[in-house]
Write an enzyme that holds these catalytic residues in place. Structure first.
Site, PDB file in Angstrom:
ATOM      1  N   ASP A 128      -1.192  -0.777  11.911  1.00  0.00           N
ATOM      2  CA  ASP A 128      -1.636  -0.817  10.511  1.00  0.00           C
ATOM      3  C   ASP A 128      -2.692  -1.892  10.258  1.00  0.00           C
ATOM      4  OD1 ASP A 128       0.044   1.241   9.888  1.00  0.00           O
ATOM      5  OD2 ASP A 128       1.588   0.001   8.944  1.00  0.00           O
ATOM      6  N   GLY A 171      -0.484   4.203   7.848  1.00  0.00           N
ATOM      7  CA  GLY A 171      -0.967   3.143   6.969  1.00  0.00           C
ATOM      8  C   GLY A 171      -0.183   3.153   5.678  1.00  0.00           C
TER       9      GLY A 171
END
EC number: 2.7.1.11
Length: 319
Positions: A128, A171
């Site tokens: 991420d 994400g």
């Protein structure tokens, strides 16, 4: 200091093995005994330890995943769980711990130090790229290359069938992967958690592209912004034709790490051992510019990392 341990925790990221190898081999070269903790914090609580020699980490740099395995441990989130982990550390004579993982893993490392004075050093590893005070985390570059390759292949079929494809990438809180993948693949739209999406405006943009003769569209959406199905429903209602959905899912976590991720992991592993030997603990190894630095773990975690909004605007200008 004579004995240290290393663990990988949370979601796996390409390059974790390279970091483990660096910690083990550099640690051994410094005269340390290095213990591998299997299954992250679960293994720490259970005492699932294995002594790692120089030869035990041969040939793992190029492998994705983690040879130590990993887990998400609910028990470790409790004070009782952390106390059990601390007892195991002390019982086995471990004098320092290297934790490789993301936000939750690094928080756990800090709590071990805060509550039980266990010397810890963190290495940021999460696709991420949402950890503050470091330019990059281990695994991000490999993930981005995986997404880029998948999107390029989808563009081939999208143009053949004159369709709009919606690609969902990982994400939860950060749109970094979506933004960078959209930028380098020329996606028509990028949807990220940091910026509210206007579906009417998005539909108008796609229809305008069609009028100009563009026969296909790629929309990349970060999972934390919206699901691909939600985006598809909104778009189909407004543009009047069918879309196709691709959710890349856990394929983004796998694969042999890129040269960049290998170098990042190896350097961070060495720096983590040095930090323990220097007595500089409760810190995270960070990449800032071209330098590796040590920053307080909680300072890194409390620093909100957001996408570059100017880059977001440029990505849409160039699409």
């Amino acid at each position: 200091m004579k004995k240290i341990a290393v663990l990988t925790s949370g979601g796996d990221a390409p390059g974790m093995n390279a970091a483990v190898r660096a910690v083990v081999r550099y640690g051994v070269r410094q005269g340390l005994e290095v213990i591998g903790v299997r299954r992250g914090y679960s293994g720490l609580i259970d005492g699932d330890f294995v002594k790692l020699e120089y030869k035990d980490v041969a040939g793992i740099t190029e492998k994705g995943g983690t040879i130590l395995r990993t887990s998400r441990c609910e028990e470790f989130k409790t004070e009782e769980g952390r106390e059990l982990a601390a007892k195991q550390i002390k019982k086995h004579g471990i004098e320092g711990l290297v934790v490789i993982g993301g936000e939750g893993s690094l928080t756990g490392a800090h709590l071990l130090y805060e509550e039980h004075k266990i010397p810890v050093v963190g290495i940021p590893a999460t696709i991420d790229n949402d950890i503050g005070l470091t330019d990059m985390c281990i695994g991000v570059d490999t993930c981005l290359n995986t997404v880029m390759d998948a999107v390029q292949k989808l563009k081939d079929t999208a143009s053949s069938h004159e369709r709009a494809f919606i690609v969902e990438v990982m994400g939860r809180h950060s749109g970094y992967i979506a933004l960078m993948a959209g930028l380098v693949t020329g996606a028509e739209a990028i949807i990220v958690p940091e910026i509210p999406v206007d579906y009417s405006q998005l539909a108008d943009r796609i229809l305008e592209e069609r009028r100009r003769g563009k026969i296909n569209s790629i929309i990349i959406v970060a999972e934390g912004a919206a699901s691909a199905y939600t985006v598809a429903r909104h778009l189909e209602y407004r543009i009047g034709y069918e879309t196709r959905i691709t959710i890349l899912g856990h394929v983004q976590r796998g694969g042999s790490p890129t040269a960049f991720d290998r170098r990042l992991a190896l350097s961070m592993g060495v720096e983590a051992v040095d930090a323990l030997l220097d007595g500089e603990v409760d810190v995270m190894i960070a990449l800032q510019g071209n330098k590796f630095v040590r920053v307080p773990i909680m300072e890194a975690l409390s620093t909100k990392k957001t996408i570059d909004k100017k880059l977001y605007e440029i990505a849409h200008m160039l699409s």
